[in-house]
Motif scaffolding. Structure first.
Motif, PDB file in Angstrom:
ATOM      1  N   GLN A 148      -6.043   4.692  -6.002  1.00 30.75           N
ATOM      2  CA  GLN A 148      -7.132   4.812  -6.972  1.00 30.75           C
ATOM      3  C   GLN A 148      -7.234   3.611  -7.905  1.00 30.75           C
ATOM      4  O   GLN A 148      -8.138   3.539  -8.729  1.00 30.75           O
ATOM      5  CB  GLN A 148      -6.941   6.089  -7.802  1.00 30.75           C
ATOM      6  CG  GLN A 148      -6.949   7.367  -6.975  1.00 30.75           C
ATOM      7  CD  GLN A 148      -8.225   7.528  -6.175  1.00 30.75           C
ATOM      8  OE1 GLN A 148      -9.323   7.530  -6.744  1.00 30.75           O
ATOM      9  NE2 GLN A 148      -8.100   7.646  -4.862  1.00 30.75           N
ATOM     10  N   GLY A 179      -2.219   8.277   1.007  1.00 26.77           N
ATOM     11  CA  GLY A 179      -3.672   8.180   0.901  1.00 26.77           C
ATOM     12  C   GLY A 179      -4.201   6.898   0.289  1.00 26.77           C
ATOM     13  O   GLY A 179      -3.498   5.908   0.116  1.00 26.77           O
ATOM     14  N   LYS A 180      -5.486   6.936  -0.064  1.00 27.10           N
ATOM     15  CA  LYS A 180      -6.186   5.779  -0.621  1.00 27.10           C
ATOM     16  C   LYS A 180      -5.812   5.604  -2.086  1.00 27.10           C
ATOM     17  O   LYS A 180      -5.919   6.539  -2.876  1.00 27.10           O
ATOM     18  CB  LYS A 180      -7.695   5.985  -0.475  1.00 27.10           C
ATOM     19  CG  LYS A 180      -8.536   4.867  -1.098  1.00 27.10           C
ATOM     20  CD  LYS A 180     -10.005   5.114  -0.862  1.00 27.10           C
ATOM     21  CE  LYS A 180     -10.866   4.166  -1.692  1.00 27.10           C
ATOM     22  NZ  LYS A 180     -10.573   2.756  -1.470  1.00 27.10           N
ATOM     23  N   TYR A 192     -11.288  -5.283  -3.521  1.00 31.11           N
ATOM     24  CA  TYR A 192     -10.746  -3.925  -3.462  1.00 31.11           C
ATOM     25  C   TYR A 192     -11.654  -2.912  -4.145  1.00 31.11           C
ATOM     26  O   TYR A 192     -11.561  -1.708  -3.883  1.00 31.11           O
ATOM     27  CB  TYR A 192      -9.347  -3.893  -4.071  1.00 31.11           C
ATOM     28  CG  TYR A 192      -8.306  -4.533  -3.187  1.00 31.11           C
ATOM     29  CD1 TYR A 192      -7.463  -3.777  -2.397  1.00 31.11           C
ATOM     30  CD2 TYR A 192      -8.180  -5.923  -3.118  1.00 31.11           C
ATOM     31  CE1 TYR A 192      -6.508  -4.365  -1.579  1.00 31.11           C
ATOM     32  CE2 TYR A 192      -7.241  -6.528  -2.306  1.00 31.11           C
ATOM     33  CZ  TYR A 192      -6.404  -5.746  -1.532  1.00 31.11           C
ATOM     34  OH  TYR A 192      -5.470  -6.339  -0.714  1.00 31.11           O
ATOM     35  N   CYS A 221      -5.553  -0.805  -8.402  1.00 33.93           N
ATOM     36  CA  CYS A 221      -4.751  -1.937  -7.918  1.00 33.93           C
ATOM     37  C   CYS A 221      -3.940  -2.519  -9.068  1.00 33.93           C
ATOM     38  O   CYS A 221      -4.351  -2.447 -10.229  1.00 33.93           O
ATOM     39  CB  CYS A 221      -5.646  -3.056  -7.382  1.00 33.93           C
ATOM     40  SG  CYS A 221      -6.174  -2.887  -5.693  1.00 33.93           S
ATOM     41  N   MET A 246       0.837  -1.189   0.000  1.00 37.91           N
ATOM     42  CA  MET A 246       0.000   0.000   0.000  1.00 37.91           C
ATOM     43  C   MET A 246       0.880   1.251   0.000  1.00 37.91           C
ATOM     44  O   MET A 246       1.874   1.318   0.732  1.00 37.91           O
ATOM     45  CB  MET A 246      -0.923   0.008   1.217  1.00 37.91           C
ATOM     46  CG  MET A 246      -1.951  -1.110   1.207  1.00 37.91           C
ATOM     47  SD  MET A 246      -3.139  -1.015  -0.173  1.00 37.91           S
ATOM     48  CE  MET A 246      -4.113   0.392   0.353  1.00 37.91           C
TER      49      MET A 246
END
Length: 329
Positions: A97, A94-95, A162, A99, A90
């Motif tokens: 956008q 941040g998150k 995901y 995978c 990861m």
């Protein structure tokens, strides 16, 4: 796949055979020399367990470590025959956008989560995407379609869990598996957003083209390819199974946007252009980059060989573009 020992250890051919003495620069020769030095004089007699030990040591020697800020988690998911180990990377920012599902190389016989650890971590850091590496079952203990079945199960798990666009990627044997998964999932609700294949083994005829012109290339030979295919299939390689040989497919429509990176000095260099031509003929987007003066396995040289470093940067940019739904080609 693994470093070949037929040319470089047996001394059957000159140490630096023409035309490679002019095609390859000094940085690349140094990478080859360091790689070959890991193999003992009796390397051609090693069983698959011995080959794995040498390959793991080789990968450790070129491991660059993970970029700071990338977090890692190991876990397993149910598989067709046994749990499938996965490693999640990861990004620090941040998150994610998108995978990336990464399938490692090694001839379907070698490698695992650790062999490509820093590669996956750097893809994560460079794209800002989550990267999921798959520890699929290896041959010869597990024959085809075990590797494909695990790769497909892992893709479906990642896509559903995901809930992000998923870019398939892999090198060598992993490129084969990524292309096979892309073919198997075309038209499905959870189809991949794209695929980036790195010197993939896609199943072109081994009696012509680059399998002849680069039959004795450094790092991988045509003989090696046949050996790995026989181990994977138990000596009975199917001729019309796209899950084994992506180029055996009769239908290429509906495949995702595709980037293929090939090494000029590699018997597999002809697979990429052929595959991309079939995708574009079927109406898809596909581009093949032939990386001049590079050899099979050059991902490990991305920190020591300028050409490999530049190619890896192109790969990361390509993965980022496909994950964002862009096609700048």
């Amino acid at each position: 796949m693994g470093v070949n020992t037929n040319t470089w250890i047996s001394k059957e051919f000159p140490l630096r055979p023409s035309p490679y003495d002019t095609l390859l620069d000094d940085e690349t020769w140094r990478f080859i020399d360091i790689s070959v030095a890991f193999y003992p004089e009796d390397a051609t007699s090693l069983d698959h367990a011995g080959q794995r030990r040498v390959y793991d040591d080789l990968c450790k020697a070129f491991d660059a470590g993970r970029p700071s800020g990338v977090s890692v988690r190991d876990y397993s998911i149910p598989g067709p025959a046994a749990p499938i180990p996965l490693r999640e990377y990861m990004p620090a920012s941040g998150k994610p956008q998108a995978c990336v599902l990464y399938l490692h190389g090694g001839g379907f016989v070698l490698g695992g989560l650790d062999s490509h650890d820093s590669i996956c971590a750097e893809i994560c850091d460079g794209t800002g995407y989550a990267v999921i590496a798959v520890d699929y079952r290896l041959a010869p203990e597990h024959l085809h379609p075990a590797q494909f079945d695990d790769a497909l199960a892992a893709f479906r798990h990642v896509a559903e869990t995901y809930d992000l666009p998923v870019v398939l990627s892999g090198d060598s044997a992993g490129g084969n598996l990524a292309a096979a998964v892309a073919w198997a999932t075309r038209g499905e609700a959870w189809a991949p957003a794209g695929q980036v294949l790195i010197y993939p083994a896609l199943g072109a005829e081994t009696t012509k083209g680059s399998f002849v012109s680069h039959a004795h290339a450094p790092m991988l030979t045509t003989e090696d390819m046949i050996y790995y295919d026989n181990l994977r299939s138990g000596g009975r390689s199917p001729v019309d199974d796209p899950a084994f040989t992506p180029l055996a497919a009769t239908e290429f429509a509906g495949l995702p946007p595709t980037l293929v990176f090939t090494a000029e000095c590699d018997p597999l260099s002809g697979d990429g252009p052929d595959y991309c031509a079939r995708l574009t003929k079927a109406g898809g987007n596909a581009v093949c980059f032939e990386e001049k003066g590079l050899v099979h396995g050059y991902l490990r040289a991305r920190h020591s060989v300028t050409r490999a470093r530049d190619s890896f940067a192109r790969m990361v940019r390509g993965i980022k573009s496909l994950g964002a739904g862009d096609w700048p080609y």
